[in-house]
Design a protein around this motif. Structure first.
Motif, PDB file in Angstrom:
ATOM      1  N   GLY A   1       0.785  -1.220   0.000  1.00  0.00           N
ATOM      2  CA  GLY A   1       0.000   0.000   0.000  1.00  0.00           C
ATOM      3  C   GLY A   1       0.819   1.273   0.000  1.00  0.00           C
ATOM      4  N   PHE A   2       2.161   1.138   0.092  1.00  0.00           N
ATOM      5  CA  PHE A   2       3.027   2.313   0.110  1.00  0.00           C
ATOM      6  C   PHE A   2       3.894   2.407  -1.150  1.00  0.00           C
ATOM      7  N   ASP A   3       3.673   1.511  -2.124  1.00  0.00           N
ATOM      8  CA  ASP A   3       4.535   1.436  -3.300  1.00  0.00           C
ATOM      9  C   ASP A   3       4.691   2.795  -3.980  1.00  0.00           C
ATOM     10  N   TYR A   4       3.553   3.412  -4.291  1.00  0.00           N
ATOM     11  CA  TYR A   4       3.583   4.704  -4.974  1.00  0.00           C
ATOM     12  C   TYR A   4       2.814   5.768  -4.201  1.00  0.00           C
ATOM     13  N   GLN A   5       2.448   5.429  -2.984  1.00  0.00           N
ATOM     14  CA  GLN A   5       1.683   6.349  -2.162  1.00  0.00           C
ATOM     15  C   GLN A   5       2.611   7.090  -1.206  1.00  0.00           C
ATOM     16  N   SER A   6       2.692   8.399  -1.349  1.00  0.00           N
ATOM     17  CA  SER A   6       3.528   9.184  -0.450  1.00  0.00           C
ATOM     18  C   SER A   6       2.851   9.345   0.908  1.00  0.00           C
ATOM     19  N   VAL A   7       3.646   9.708   1.887  1.00  0.00           N
ATOM     20  CA  VAL A   7       3.177   9.917   3.245  1.00  0.00           C
ATOM     21  C   VAL A   7       3.599  11.321   3.667  1.00  0.00           C
ATOM     22  N   GLU A   8       2.706  12.040   4.314  1.00  0.00           N
ATOM     23  CA  GLU A   8       3.057  13.385   4.787  1.00  0.00           C
ATOM     24  C   GLU A   8       3.670  13.289   6.173  1.00  0.00           C
ATOM     25  N   VAL A   9       4.795  13.984   6.371  1.00  0.00           N
ATOM     26  CA  VAL A   9       5.433  14.024   7.690  1.00  0.00           C
ATOM     27  C   VAL A   9       5.570  15.481   8.111  1.00  0.00           C
ATOM     28  N   SER A  10       5.594  15.714   9.398  1.00  0.00           N
ATOM     29  CA  SER A  10       5.677  17.088   9.894  1.00  0.00           C
ATOM     30  C   SER A  10       6.448  17.140  11.200  1.00  0.00           C
ATOM     31  N   ILE A  11       6.969  18.329  11.486  1.00  0.00           N
ATOM     32  CA  ILE A  11       7.658  18.561  12.749  1.00  0.00           C
ATOM     33  C   ILE A  11       7.571  20.039  13.080  1.00  0.00           C
ATOM     34  N   GLY A  12       7.376  20.359  14.342  1.00  0.00           N
ATOM     35  CA  GLY A  12       7.271  21.750  14.745  1.00  0.00           C
ATOM     36  C   GLY A  12       6.907  21.873  16.205  1.00  0.00           C
ATOM     37  N   ILE A  13       6.964  23.081  16.721  1.00  0.00           N
ATOM     38  CA  ILE A  13       6.575  23.331  18.104  1.00  0.00           C
ATOM     39  C   ILE A  13       5.075  23.106  18.234  1.00  0.00           C
ATOM     40  N   ALA A  14       4.668  22.335  19.229  1.00  0.00           N
ATOM     41  CA  ALA A  14       3.250  22.014  19.437  1.00  0.00           C
ATOM     42  C   ALA A  14       2.431  23.293  19.558  1.00  0.00           C
ATOM     43  N   GLY A  15       1.352  23.360  18.789  1.00  0.00           N
ATOM     44  CA  GLY A  15       0.488  24.528  18.797  1.00  0.00           C
ATOM     45  C   GLY A  15       0.907  25.606  17.828  1.00  0.00           C
ATOM     46  N   GLY A  16       2.078  25.452  17.229  1.00  0.00           N
ATOM     47  CA  GLY A  16       2.571  26.426  16.260  1.00  0.00           C
ATOM     48  C   GLY A  16       2.543  25.863  14.852  1.00  0.00           C
ATOM     49  N   GLU A  17       3.168  26.578  13.936  1.00  0.00           N
ATOM     50  CA  GLU A  17       3.206  26.142  12.548  1.00  0.00           C
ATOM     51  C   GLU A  17       4.269  25.067  12.378  1.00  0.00           C
ATOM     52  N   ALA A  18       3.909  23.977  11.719  1.00  0.00           N
ATOM     53  CA  ALA A  18       4.827  22.856  11.536  1.00  0.00           C
ATOM     54  C   ALA A  18       5.409  22.858  10.129  1.00  0.00           C
ATOM     55  N   SER A  19       6.604  22.308  10.015  1.00  0.00           N
ATOM     56  CA  SER A  19       7.236  22.112   8.709  1.00  0.00           C
ATOM     57  C   SER A  19       6.746  20.779   8.152  1.00  0.00           C
ATOM     58  N   LYS A  20       6.233  20.788   6.927  1.00  0.00           N
ATOM     59  CA  LYS A  20       5.658  19.583   6.336  1.00  0.00           C
ATOM     60  C   LYS A  20       6.331  19.241   5.014  1.00  0.00           C
ATOM     61  N   ARG A  21       6.389  17.956   4.718  1.00  0.00           N
ATOM     62  CA  ARG A  21       6.856  17.486   3.410  1.00  0.00           C
ATOM     63  C   ARG A  21       6.385  16.058   3.220  1.00  0.00           C
ATOM     64  N   THR A  22       6.669  15.484   2.064  1.00  0.00           N
ATOM     65  CA  THR A  22       6.234  14.122   1.777  1.00  0.00           C
ATOM     66  C   THR A  22       7.433  13.188   1.674  1.00  0.00           C
ATOM     67  N   VAL A  23       7.231  11.958   2.118  1.00  0.00           N
ATOM     68  CA  VAL A  23       8.249  10.919   2.031  1.00  0.00           C
ATOM     69  C   VAL A  23       7.567   9.639   1.553  1.00  0.00           C
ATOM     70  N   PHE A  24       8.361   8.625   1.291  1.00  0.00           N
ATOM     71  CA  PHE A  24       7.853   7.301   0.916  1.00  0.00           C
ATOM     72  C   PHE A  24       8.387   6.278   1.907  1.00  0.00           C
ATOM     73  N   LEU A  25       7.567   5.325   2.276  1.00  0.00           N
ATOM     74  CA  LEU A  25       7.978   4.276   3.207  1.00  0.00           C
ATOM     75  C   LEU A  25       8.414   3.007   2.496  1.00  0.00           C
ATOM     76  N   ASP A  26       8.371   3.027   1.167  1.00  0.00           N
ATOM     77  CA  ASP A  26       8.782   1.877   0.376  1.00  0.00           C
ATOM     78  C   ASP A  26      10.290   1.950   0.125  1.00  0.00           C
ATOM     79  N   ALA A  27      11.070   1.208   0.906  1.00  0.00           N
ATOM     80  CA  ALA A  27      12.528   1.253   0.801  1.00  0.00           C
ATOM     81  C   ALA A  27      13.016   0.715  -0.537  1.00  0.00           C
ATOM     82  N   GLU A  28      12.313  -0.274  -1.098  1.00  0.00           N
ATOM     83  CA  GLU A  28      12.736  -0.876  -2.359  1.00  0.00           C
ATOM     84  C   GLU A  28      12.689   0.137  -3.496  1.00  0.00           C
ATOM     85  N   ARG A  29      11.666   0.979  -3.489  1.00  0.00           N
ATOM     86  CA  ARG A  29      11.563   2.001  -4.535  1.00  0.00           C
ATOM     87  C   ARG A  29      12.718   2.998  -4.416  1.00  0.00           C
TER      88      ARG A  29
END
Length: 302
Positions: free
Chosen positions: A172-200
């Protein structure tokens, strides 16, 4: 100059060594027997250990050590389980910065307590007593938090999702990206997309083309996907882009993918929130073991 230093009392040399890095202390221990003796001093290695280490050790079942140096090196190579075994602490070997891993049990996982979607099992290669097995979900949401007061000050930290495919294989992760984020709780977070398919990701890194593809199909494949070599010609940061978007194998055999980074100035205690989401496609996905999220120094001064 070296001769003058050797004439100093060993205690003075130990004080001087305590103001440099652990790596430089080990290097200077080769200068002379006086430096070597000073470099073994508990007074030196005490400075490299976290100030709250006594409290952290009281939360674990760690054994005693013959010296502060032995304790320091042990923490560099062996995760110390704390918080009733739900979190681990390690030290960066070069500079002694703190590294933490939050176990899957400390994370907020949507449907995490529903066996139909997630199961809690033991894993022989995990540092924690249990990991979360993703059976199958159409809504993936994982969140974790850490207080900056627990971390080393003046340090750029990265957060990493630590996982591995189940024996049946990830799906289910072959070509499906996943959104990840990090930031101070309650504030604006930095977001981007990654893939969990290591083989790809591996195929992109090494430009692996399916064997059955003929010349025409191979050309179409290479034409439709910008390969690492082509990206390198256009952008010197291409390999970094692939490394950031796809999982990499760790020394412990697990996989990790970066969620983002943040700088801890050490001035204020703040809650950093990290997240992993795939909630838009509605597709079912599963087949992985989640060990946790690791927070460790991303870069250190040279």
């Amino acid at each position: 100059m070296a001769k003058d230093f050797n004439n100093l009392p060993e205690g003075c040399i130990a004080i001087i060594l305590s103001f440099i890095s652990p790596r430089d202390v080990c290097r200077l221990s080769l200068v002379s027997s006086t430096f070597r003796s000073a470099a073994e001093s508990d007074a030196v290695w005490e400075r490299f250990l976290p100030s709250d280490l006594h409290t952290l050790l009281s939360q674990s079942s760690s054994s005693s050590f013959p010296s502060k140096k032995h304790l320091y090196l042990h923490l560099c190579h062996n995760p110390l389980l704390i918080d009733d075994g739900k979190m681990s602490l390690q030290l960066d070997k070069v500079y002694g910065k703190k590294c933490y891993m939050l176990s899957a049990r400390t994370l907020f996982i949507v449907w995490g307590d529903t066996p139909r979607f997630w199961r809690w099992i033991s894993h022989p290669e995990a540092r924690f007593s249990e990991v979360a097995e993703l059976v199958s979900v159409c809504w993936l949401e994982i969140r974790g938090w850490i207080n900056t007061g627990m971390l080393s000050p003046e340090t750029l930290y990265g957060a990493y999702l630590v996982f591995k495919p189940s024996p049946a294989g990830i799906y289910g992760f072959d070509y499906q990206s996943v959104e990840v984020s990090i930031g101070i709780a309650g504030g604006e977070a930095s977001k981007r997309t990654v893939f969990l398919d290591a083989e790809r990701g591996r195929r992109l890194r090494y430009q692996i083309v399916p064997r059955q593809a003929g010349i025409f199909n191979r050309a179409r494949f290479l034409g439709s996907v910008e390969t690492p070599s082509a990206q390198h010609n256009n952008n010197n940061n291409s390999s970094n882009s692939i490394d950031l978007k796809y999982p990499k194998e760790r020394r412990d055999g697990w996989l990790e993918v970066e969620l983002g980074d943040f700088f801890n100035n050490g001035e204020d205690d703040k809650e950093v929130e990290m997240g992993v989401y795939e909630i838009k496609s509605g597709d079912w996905k599963g087949g992985l073991f989640l060990q946790g999220i690791e927070i460790r120094p991303k870069t250190v001064p040279h």
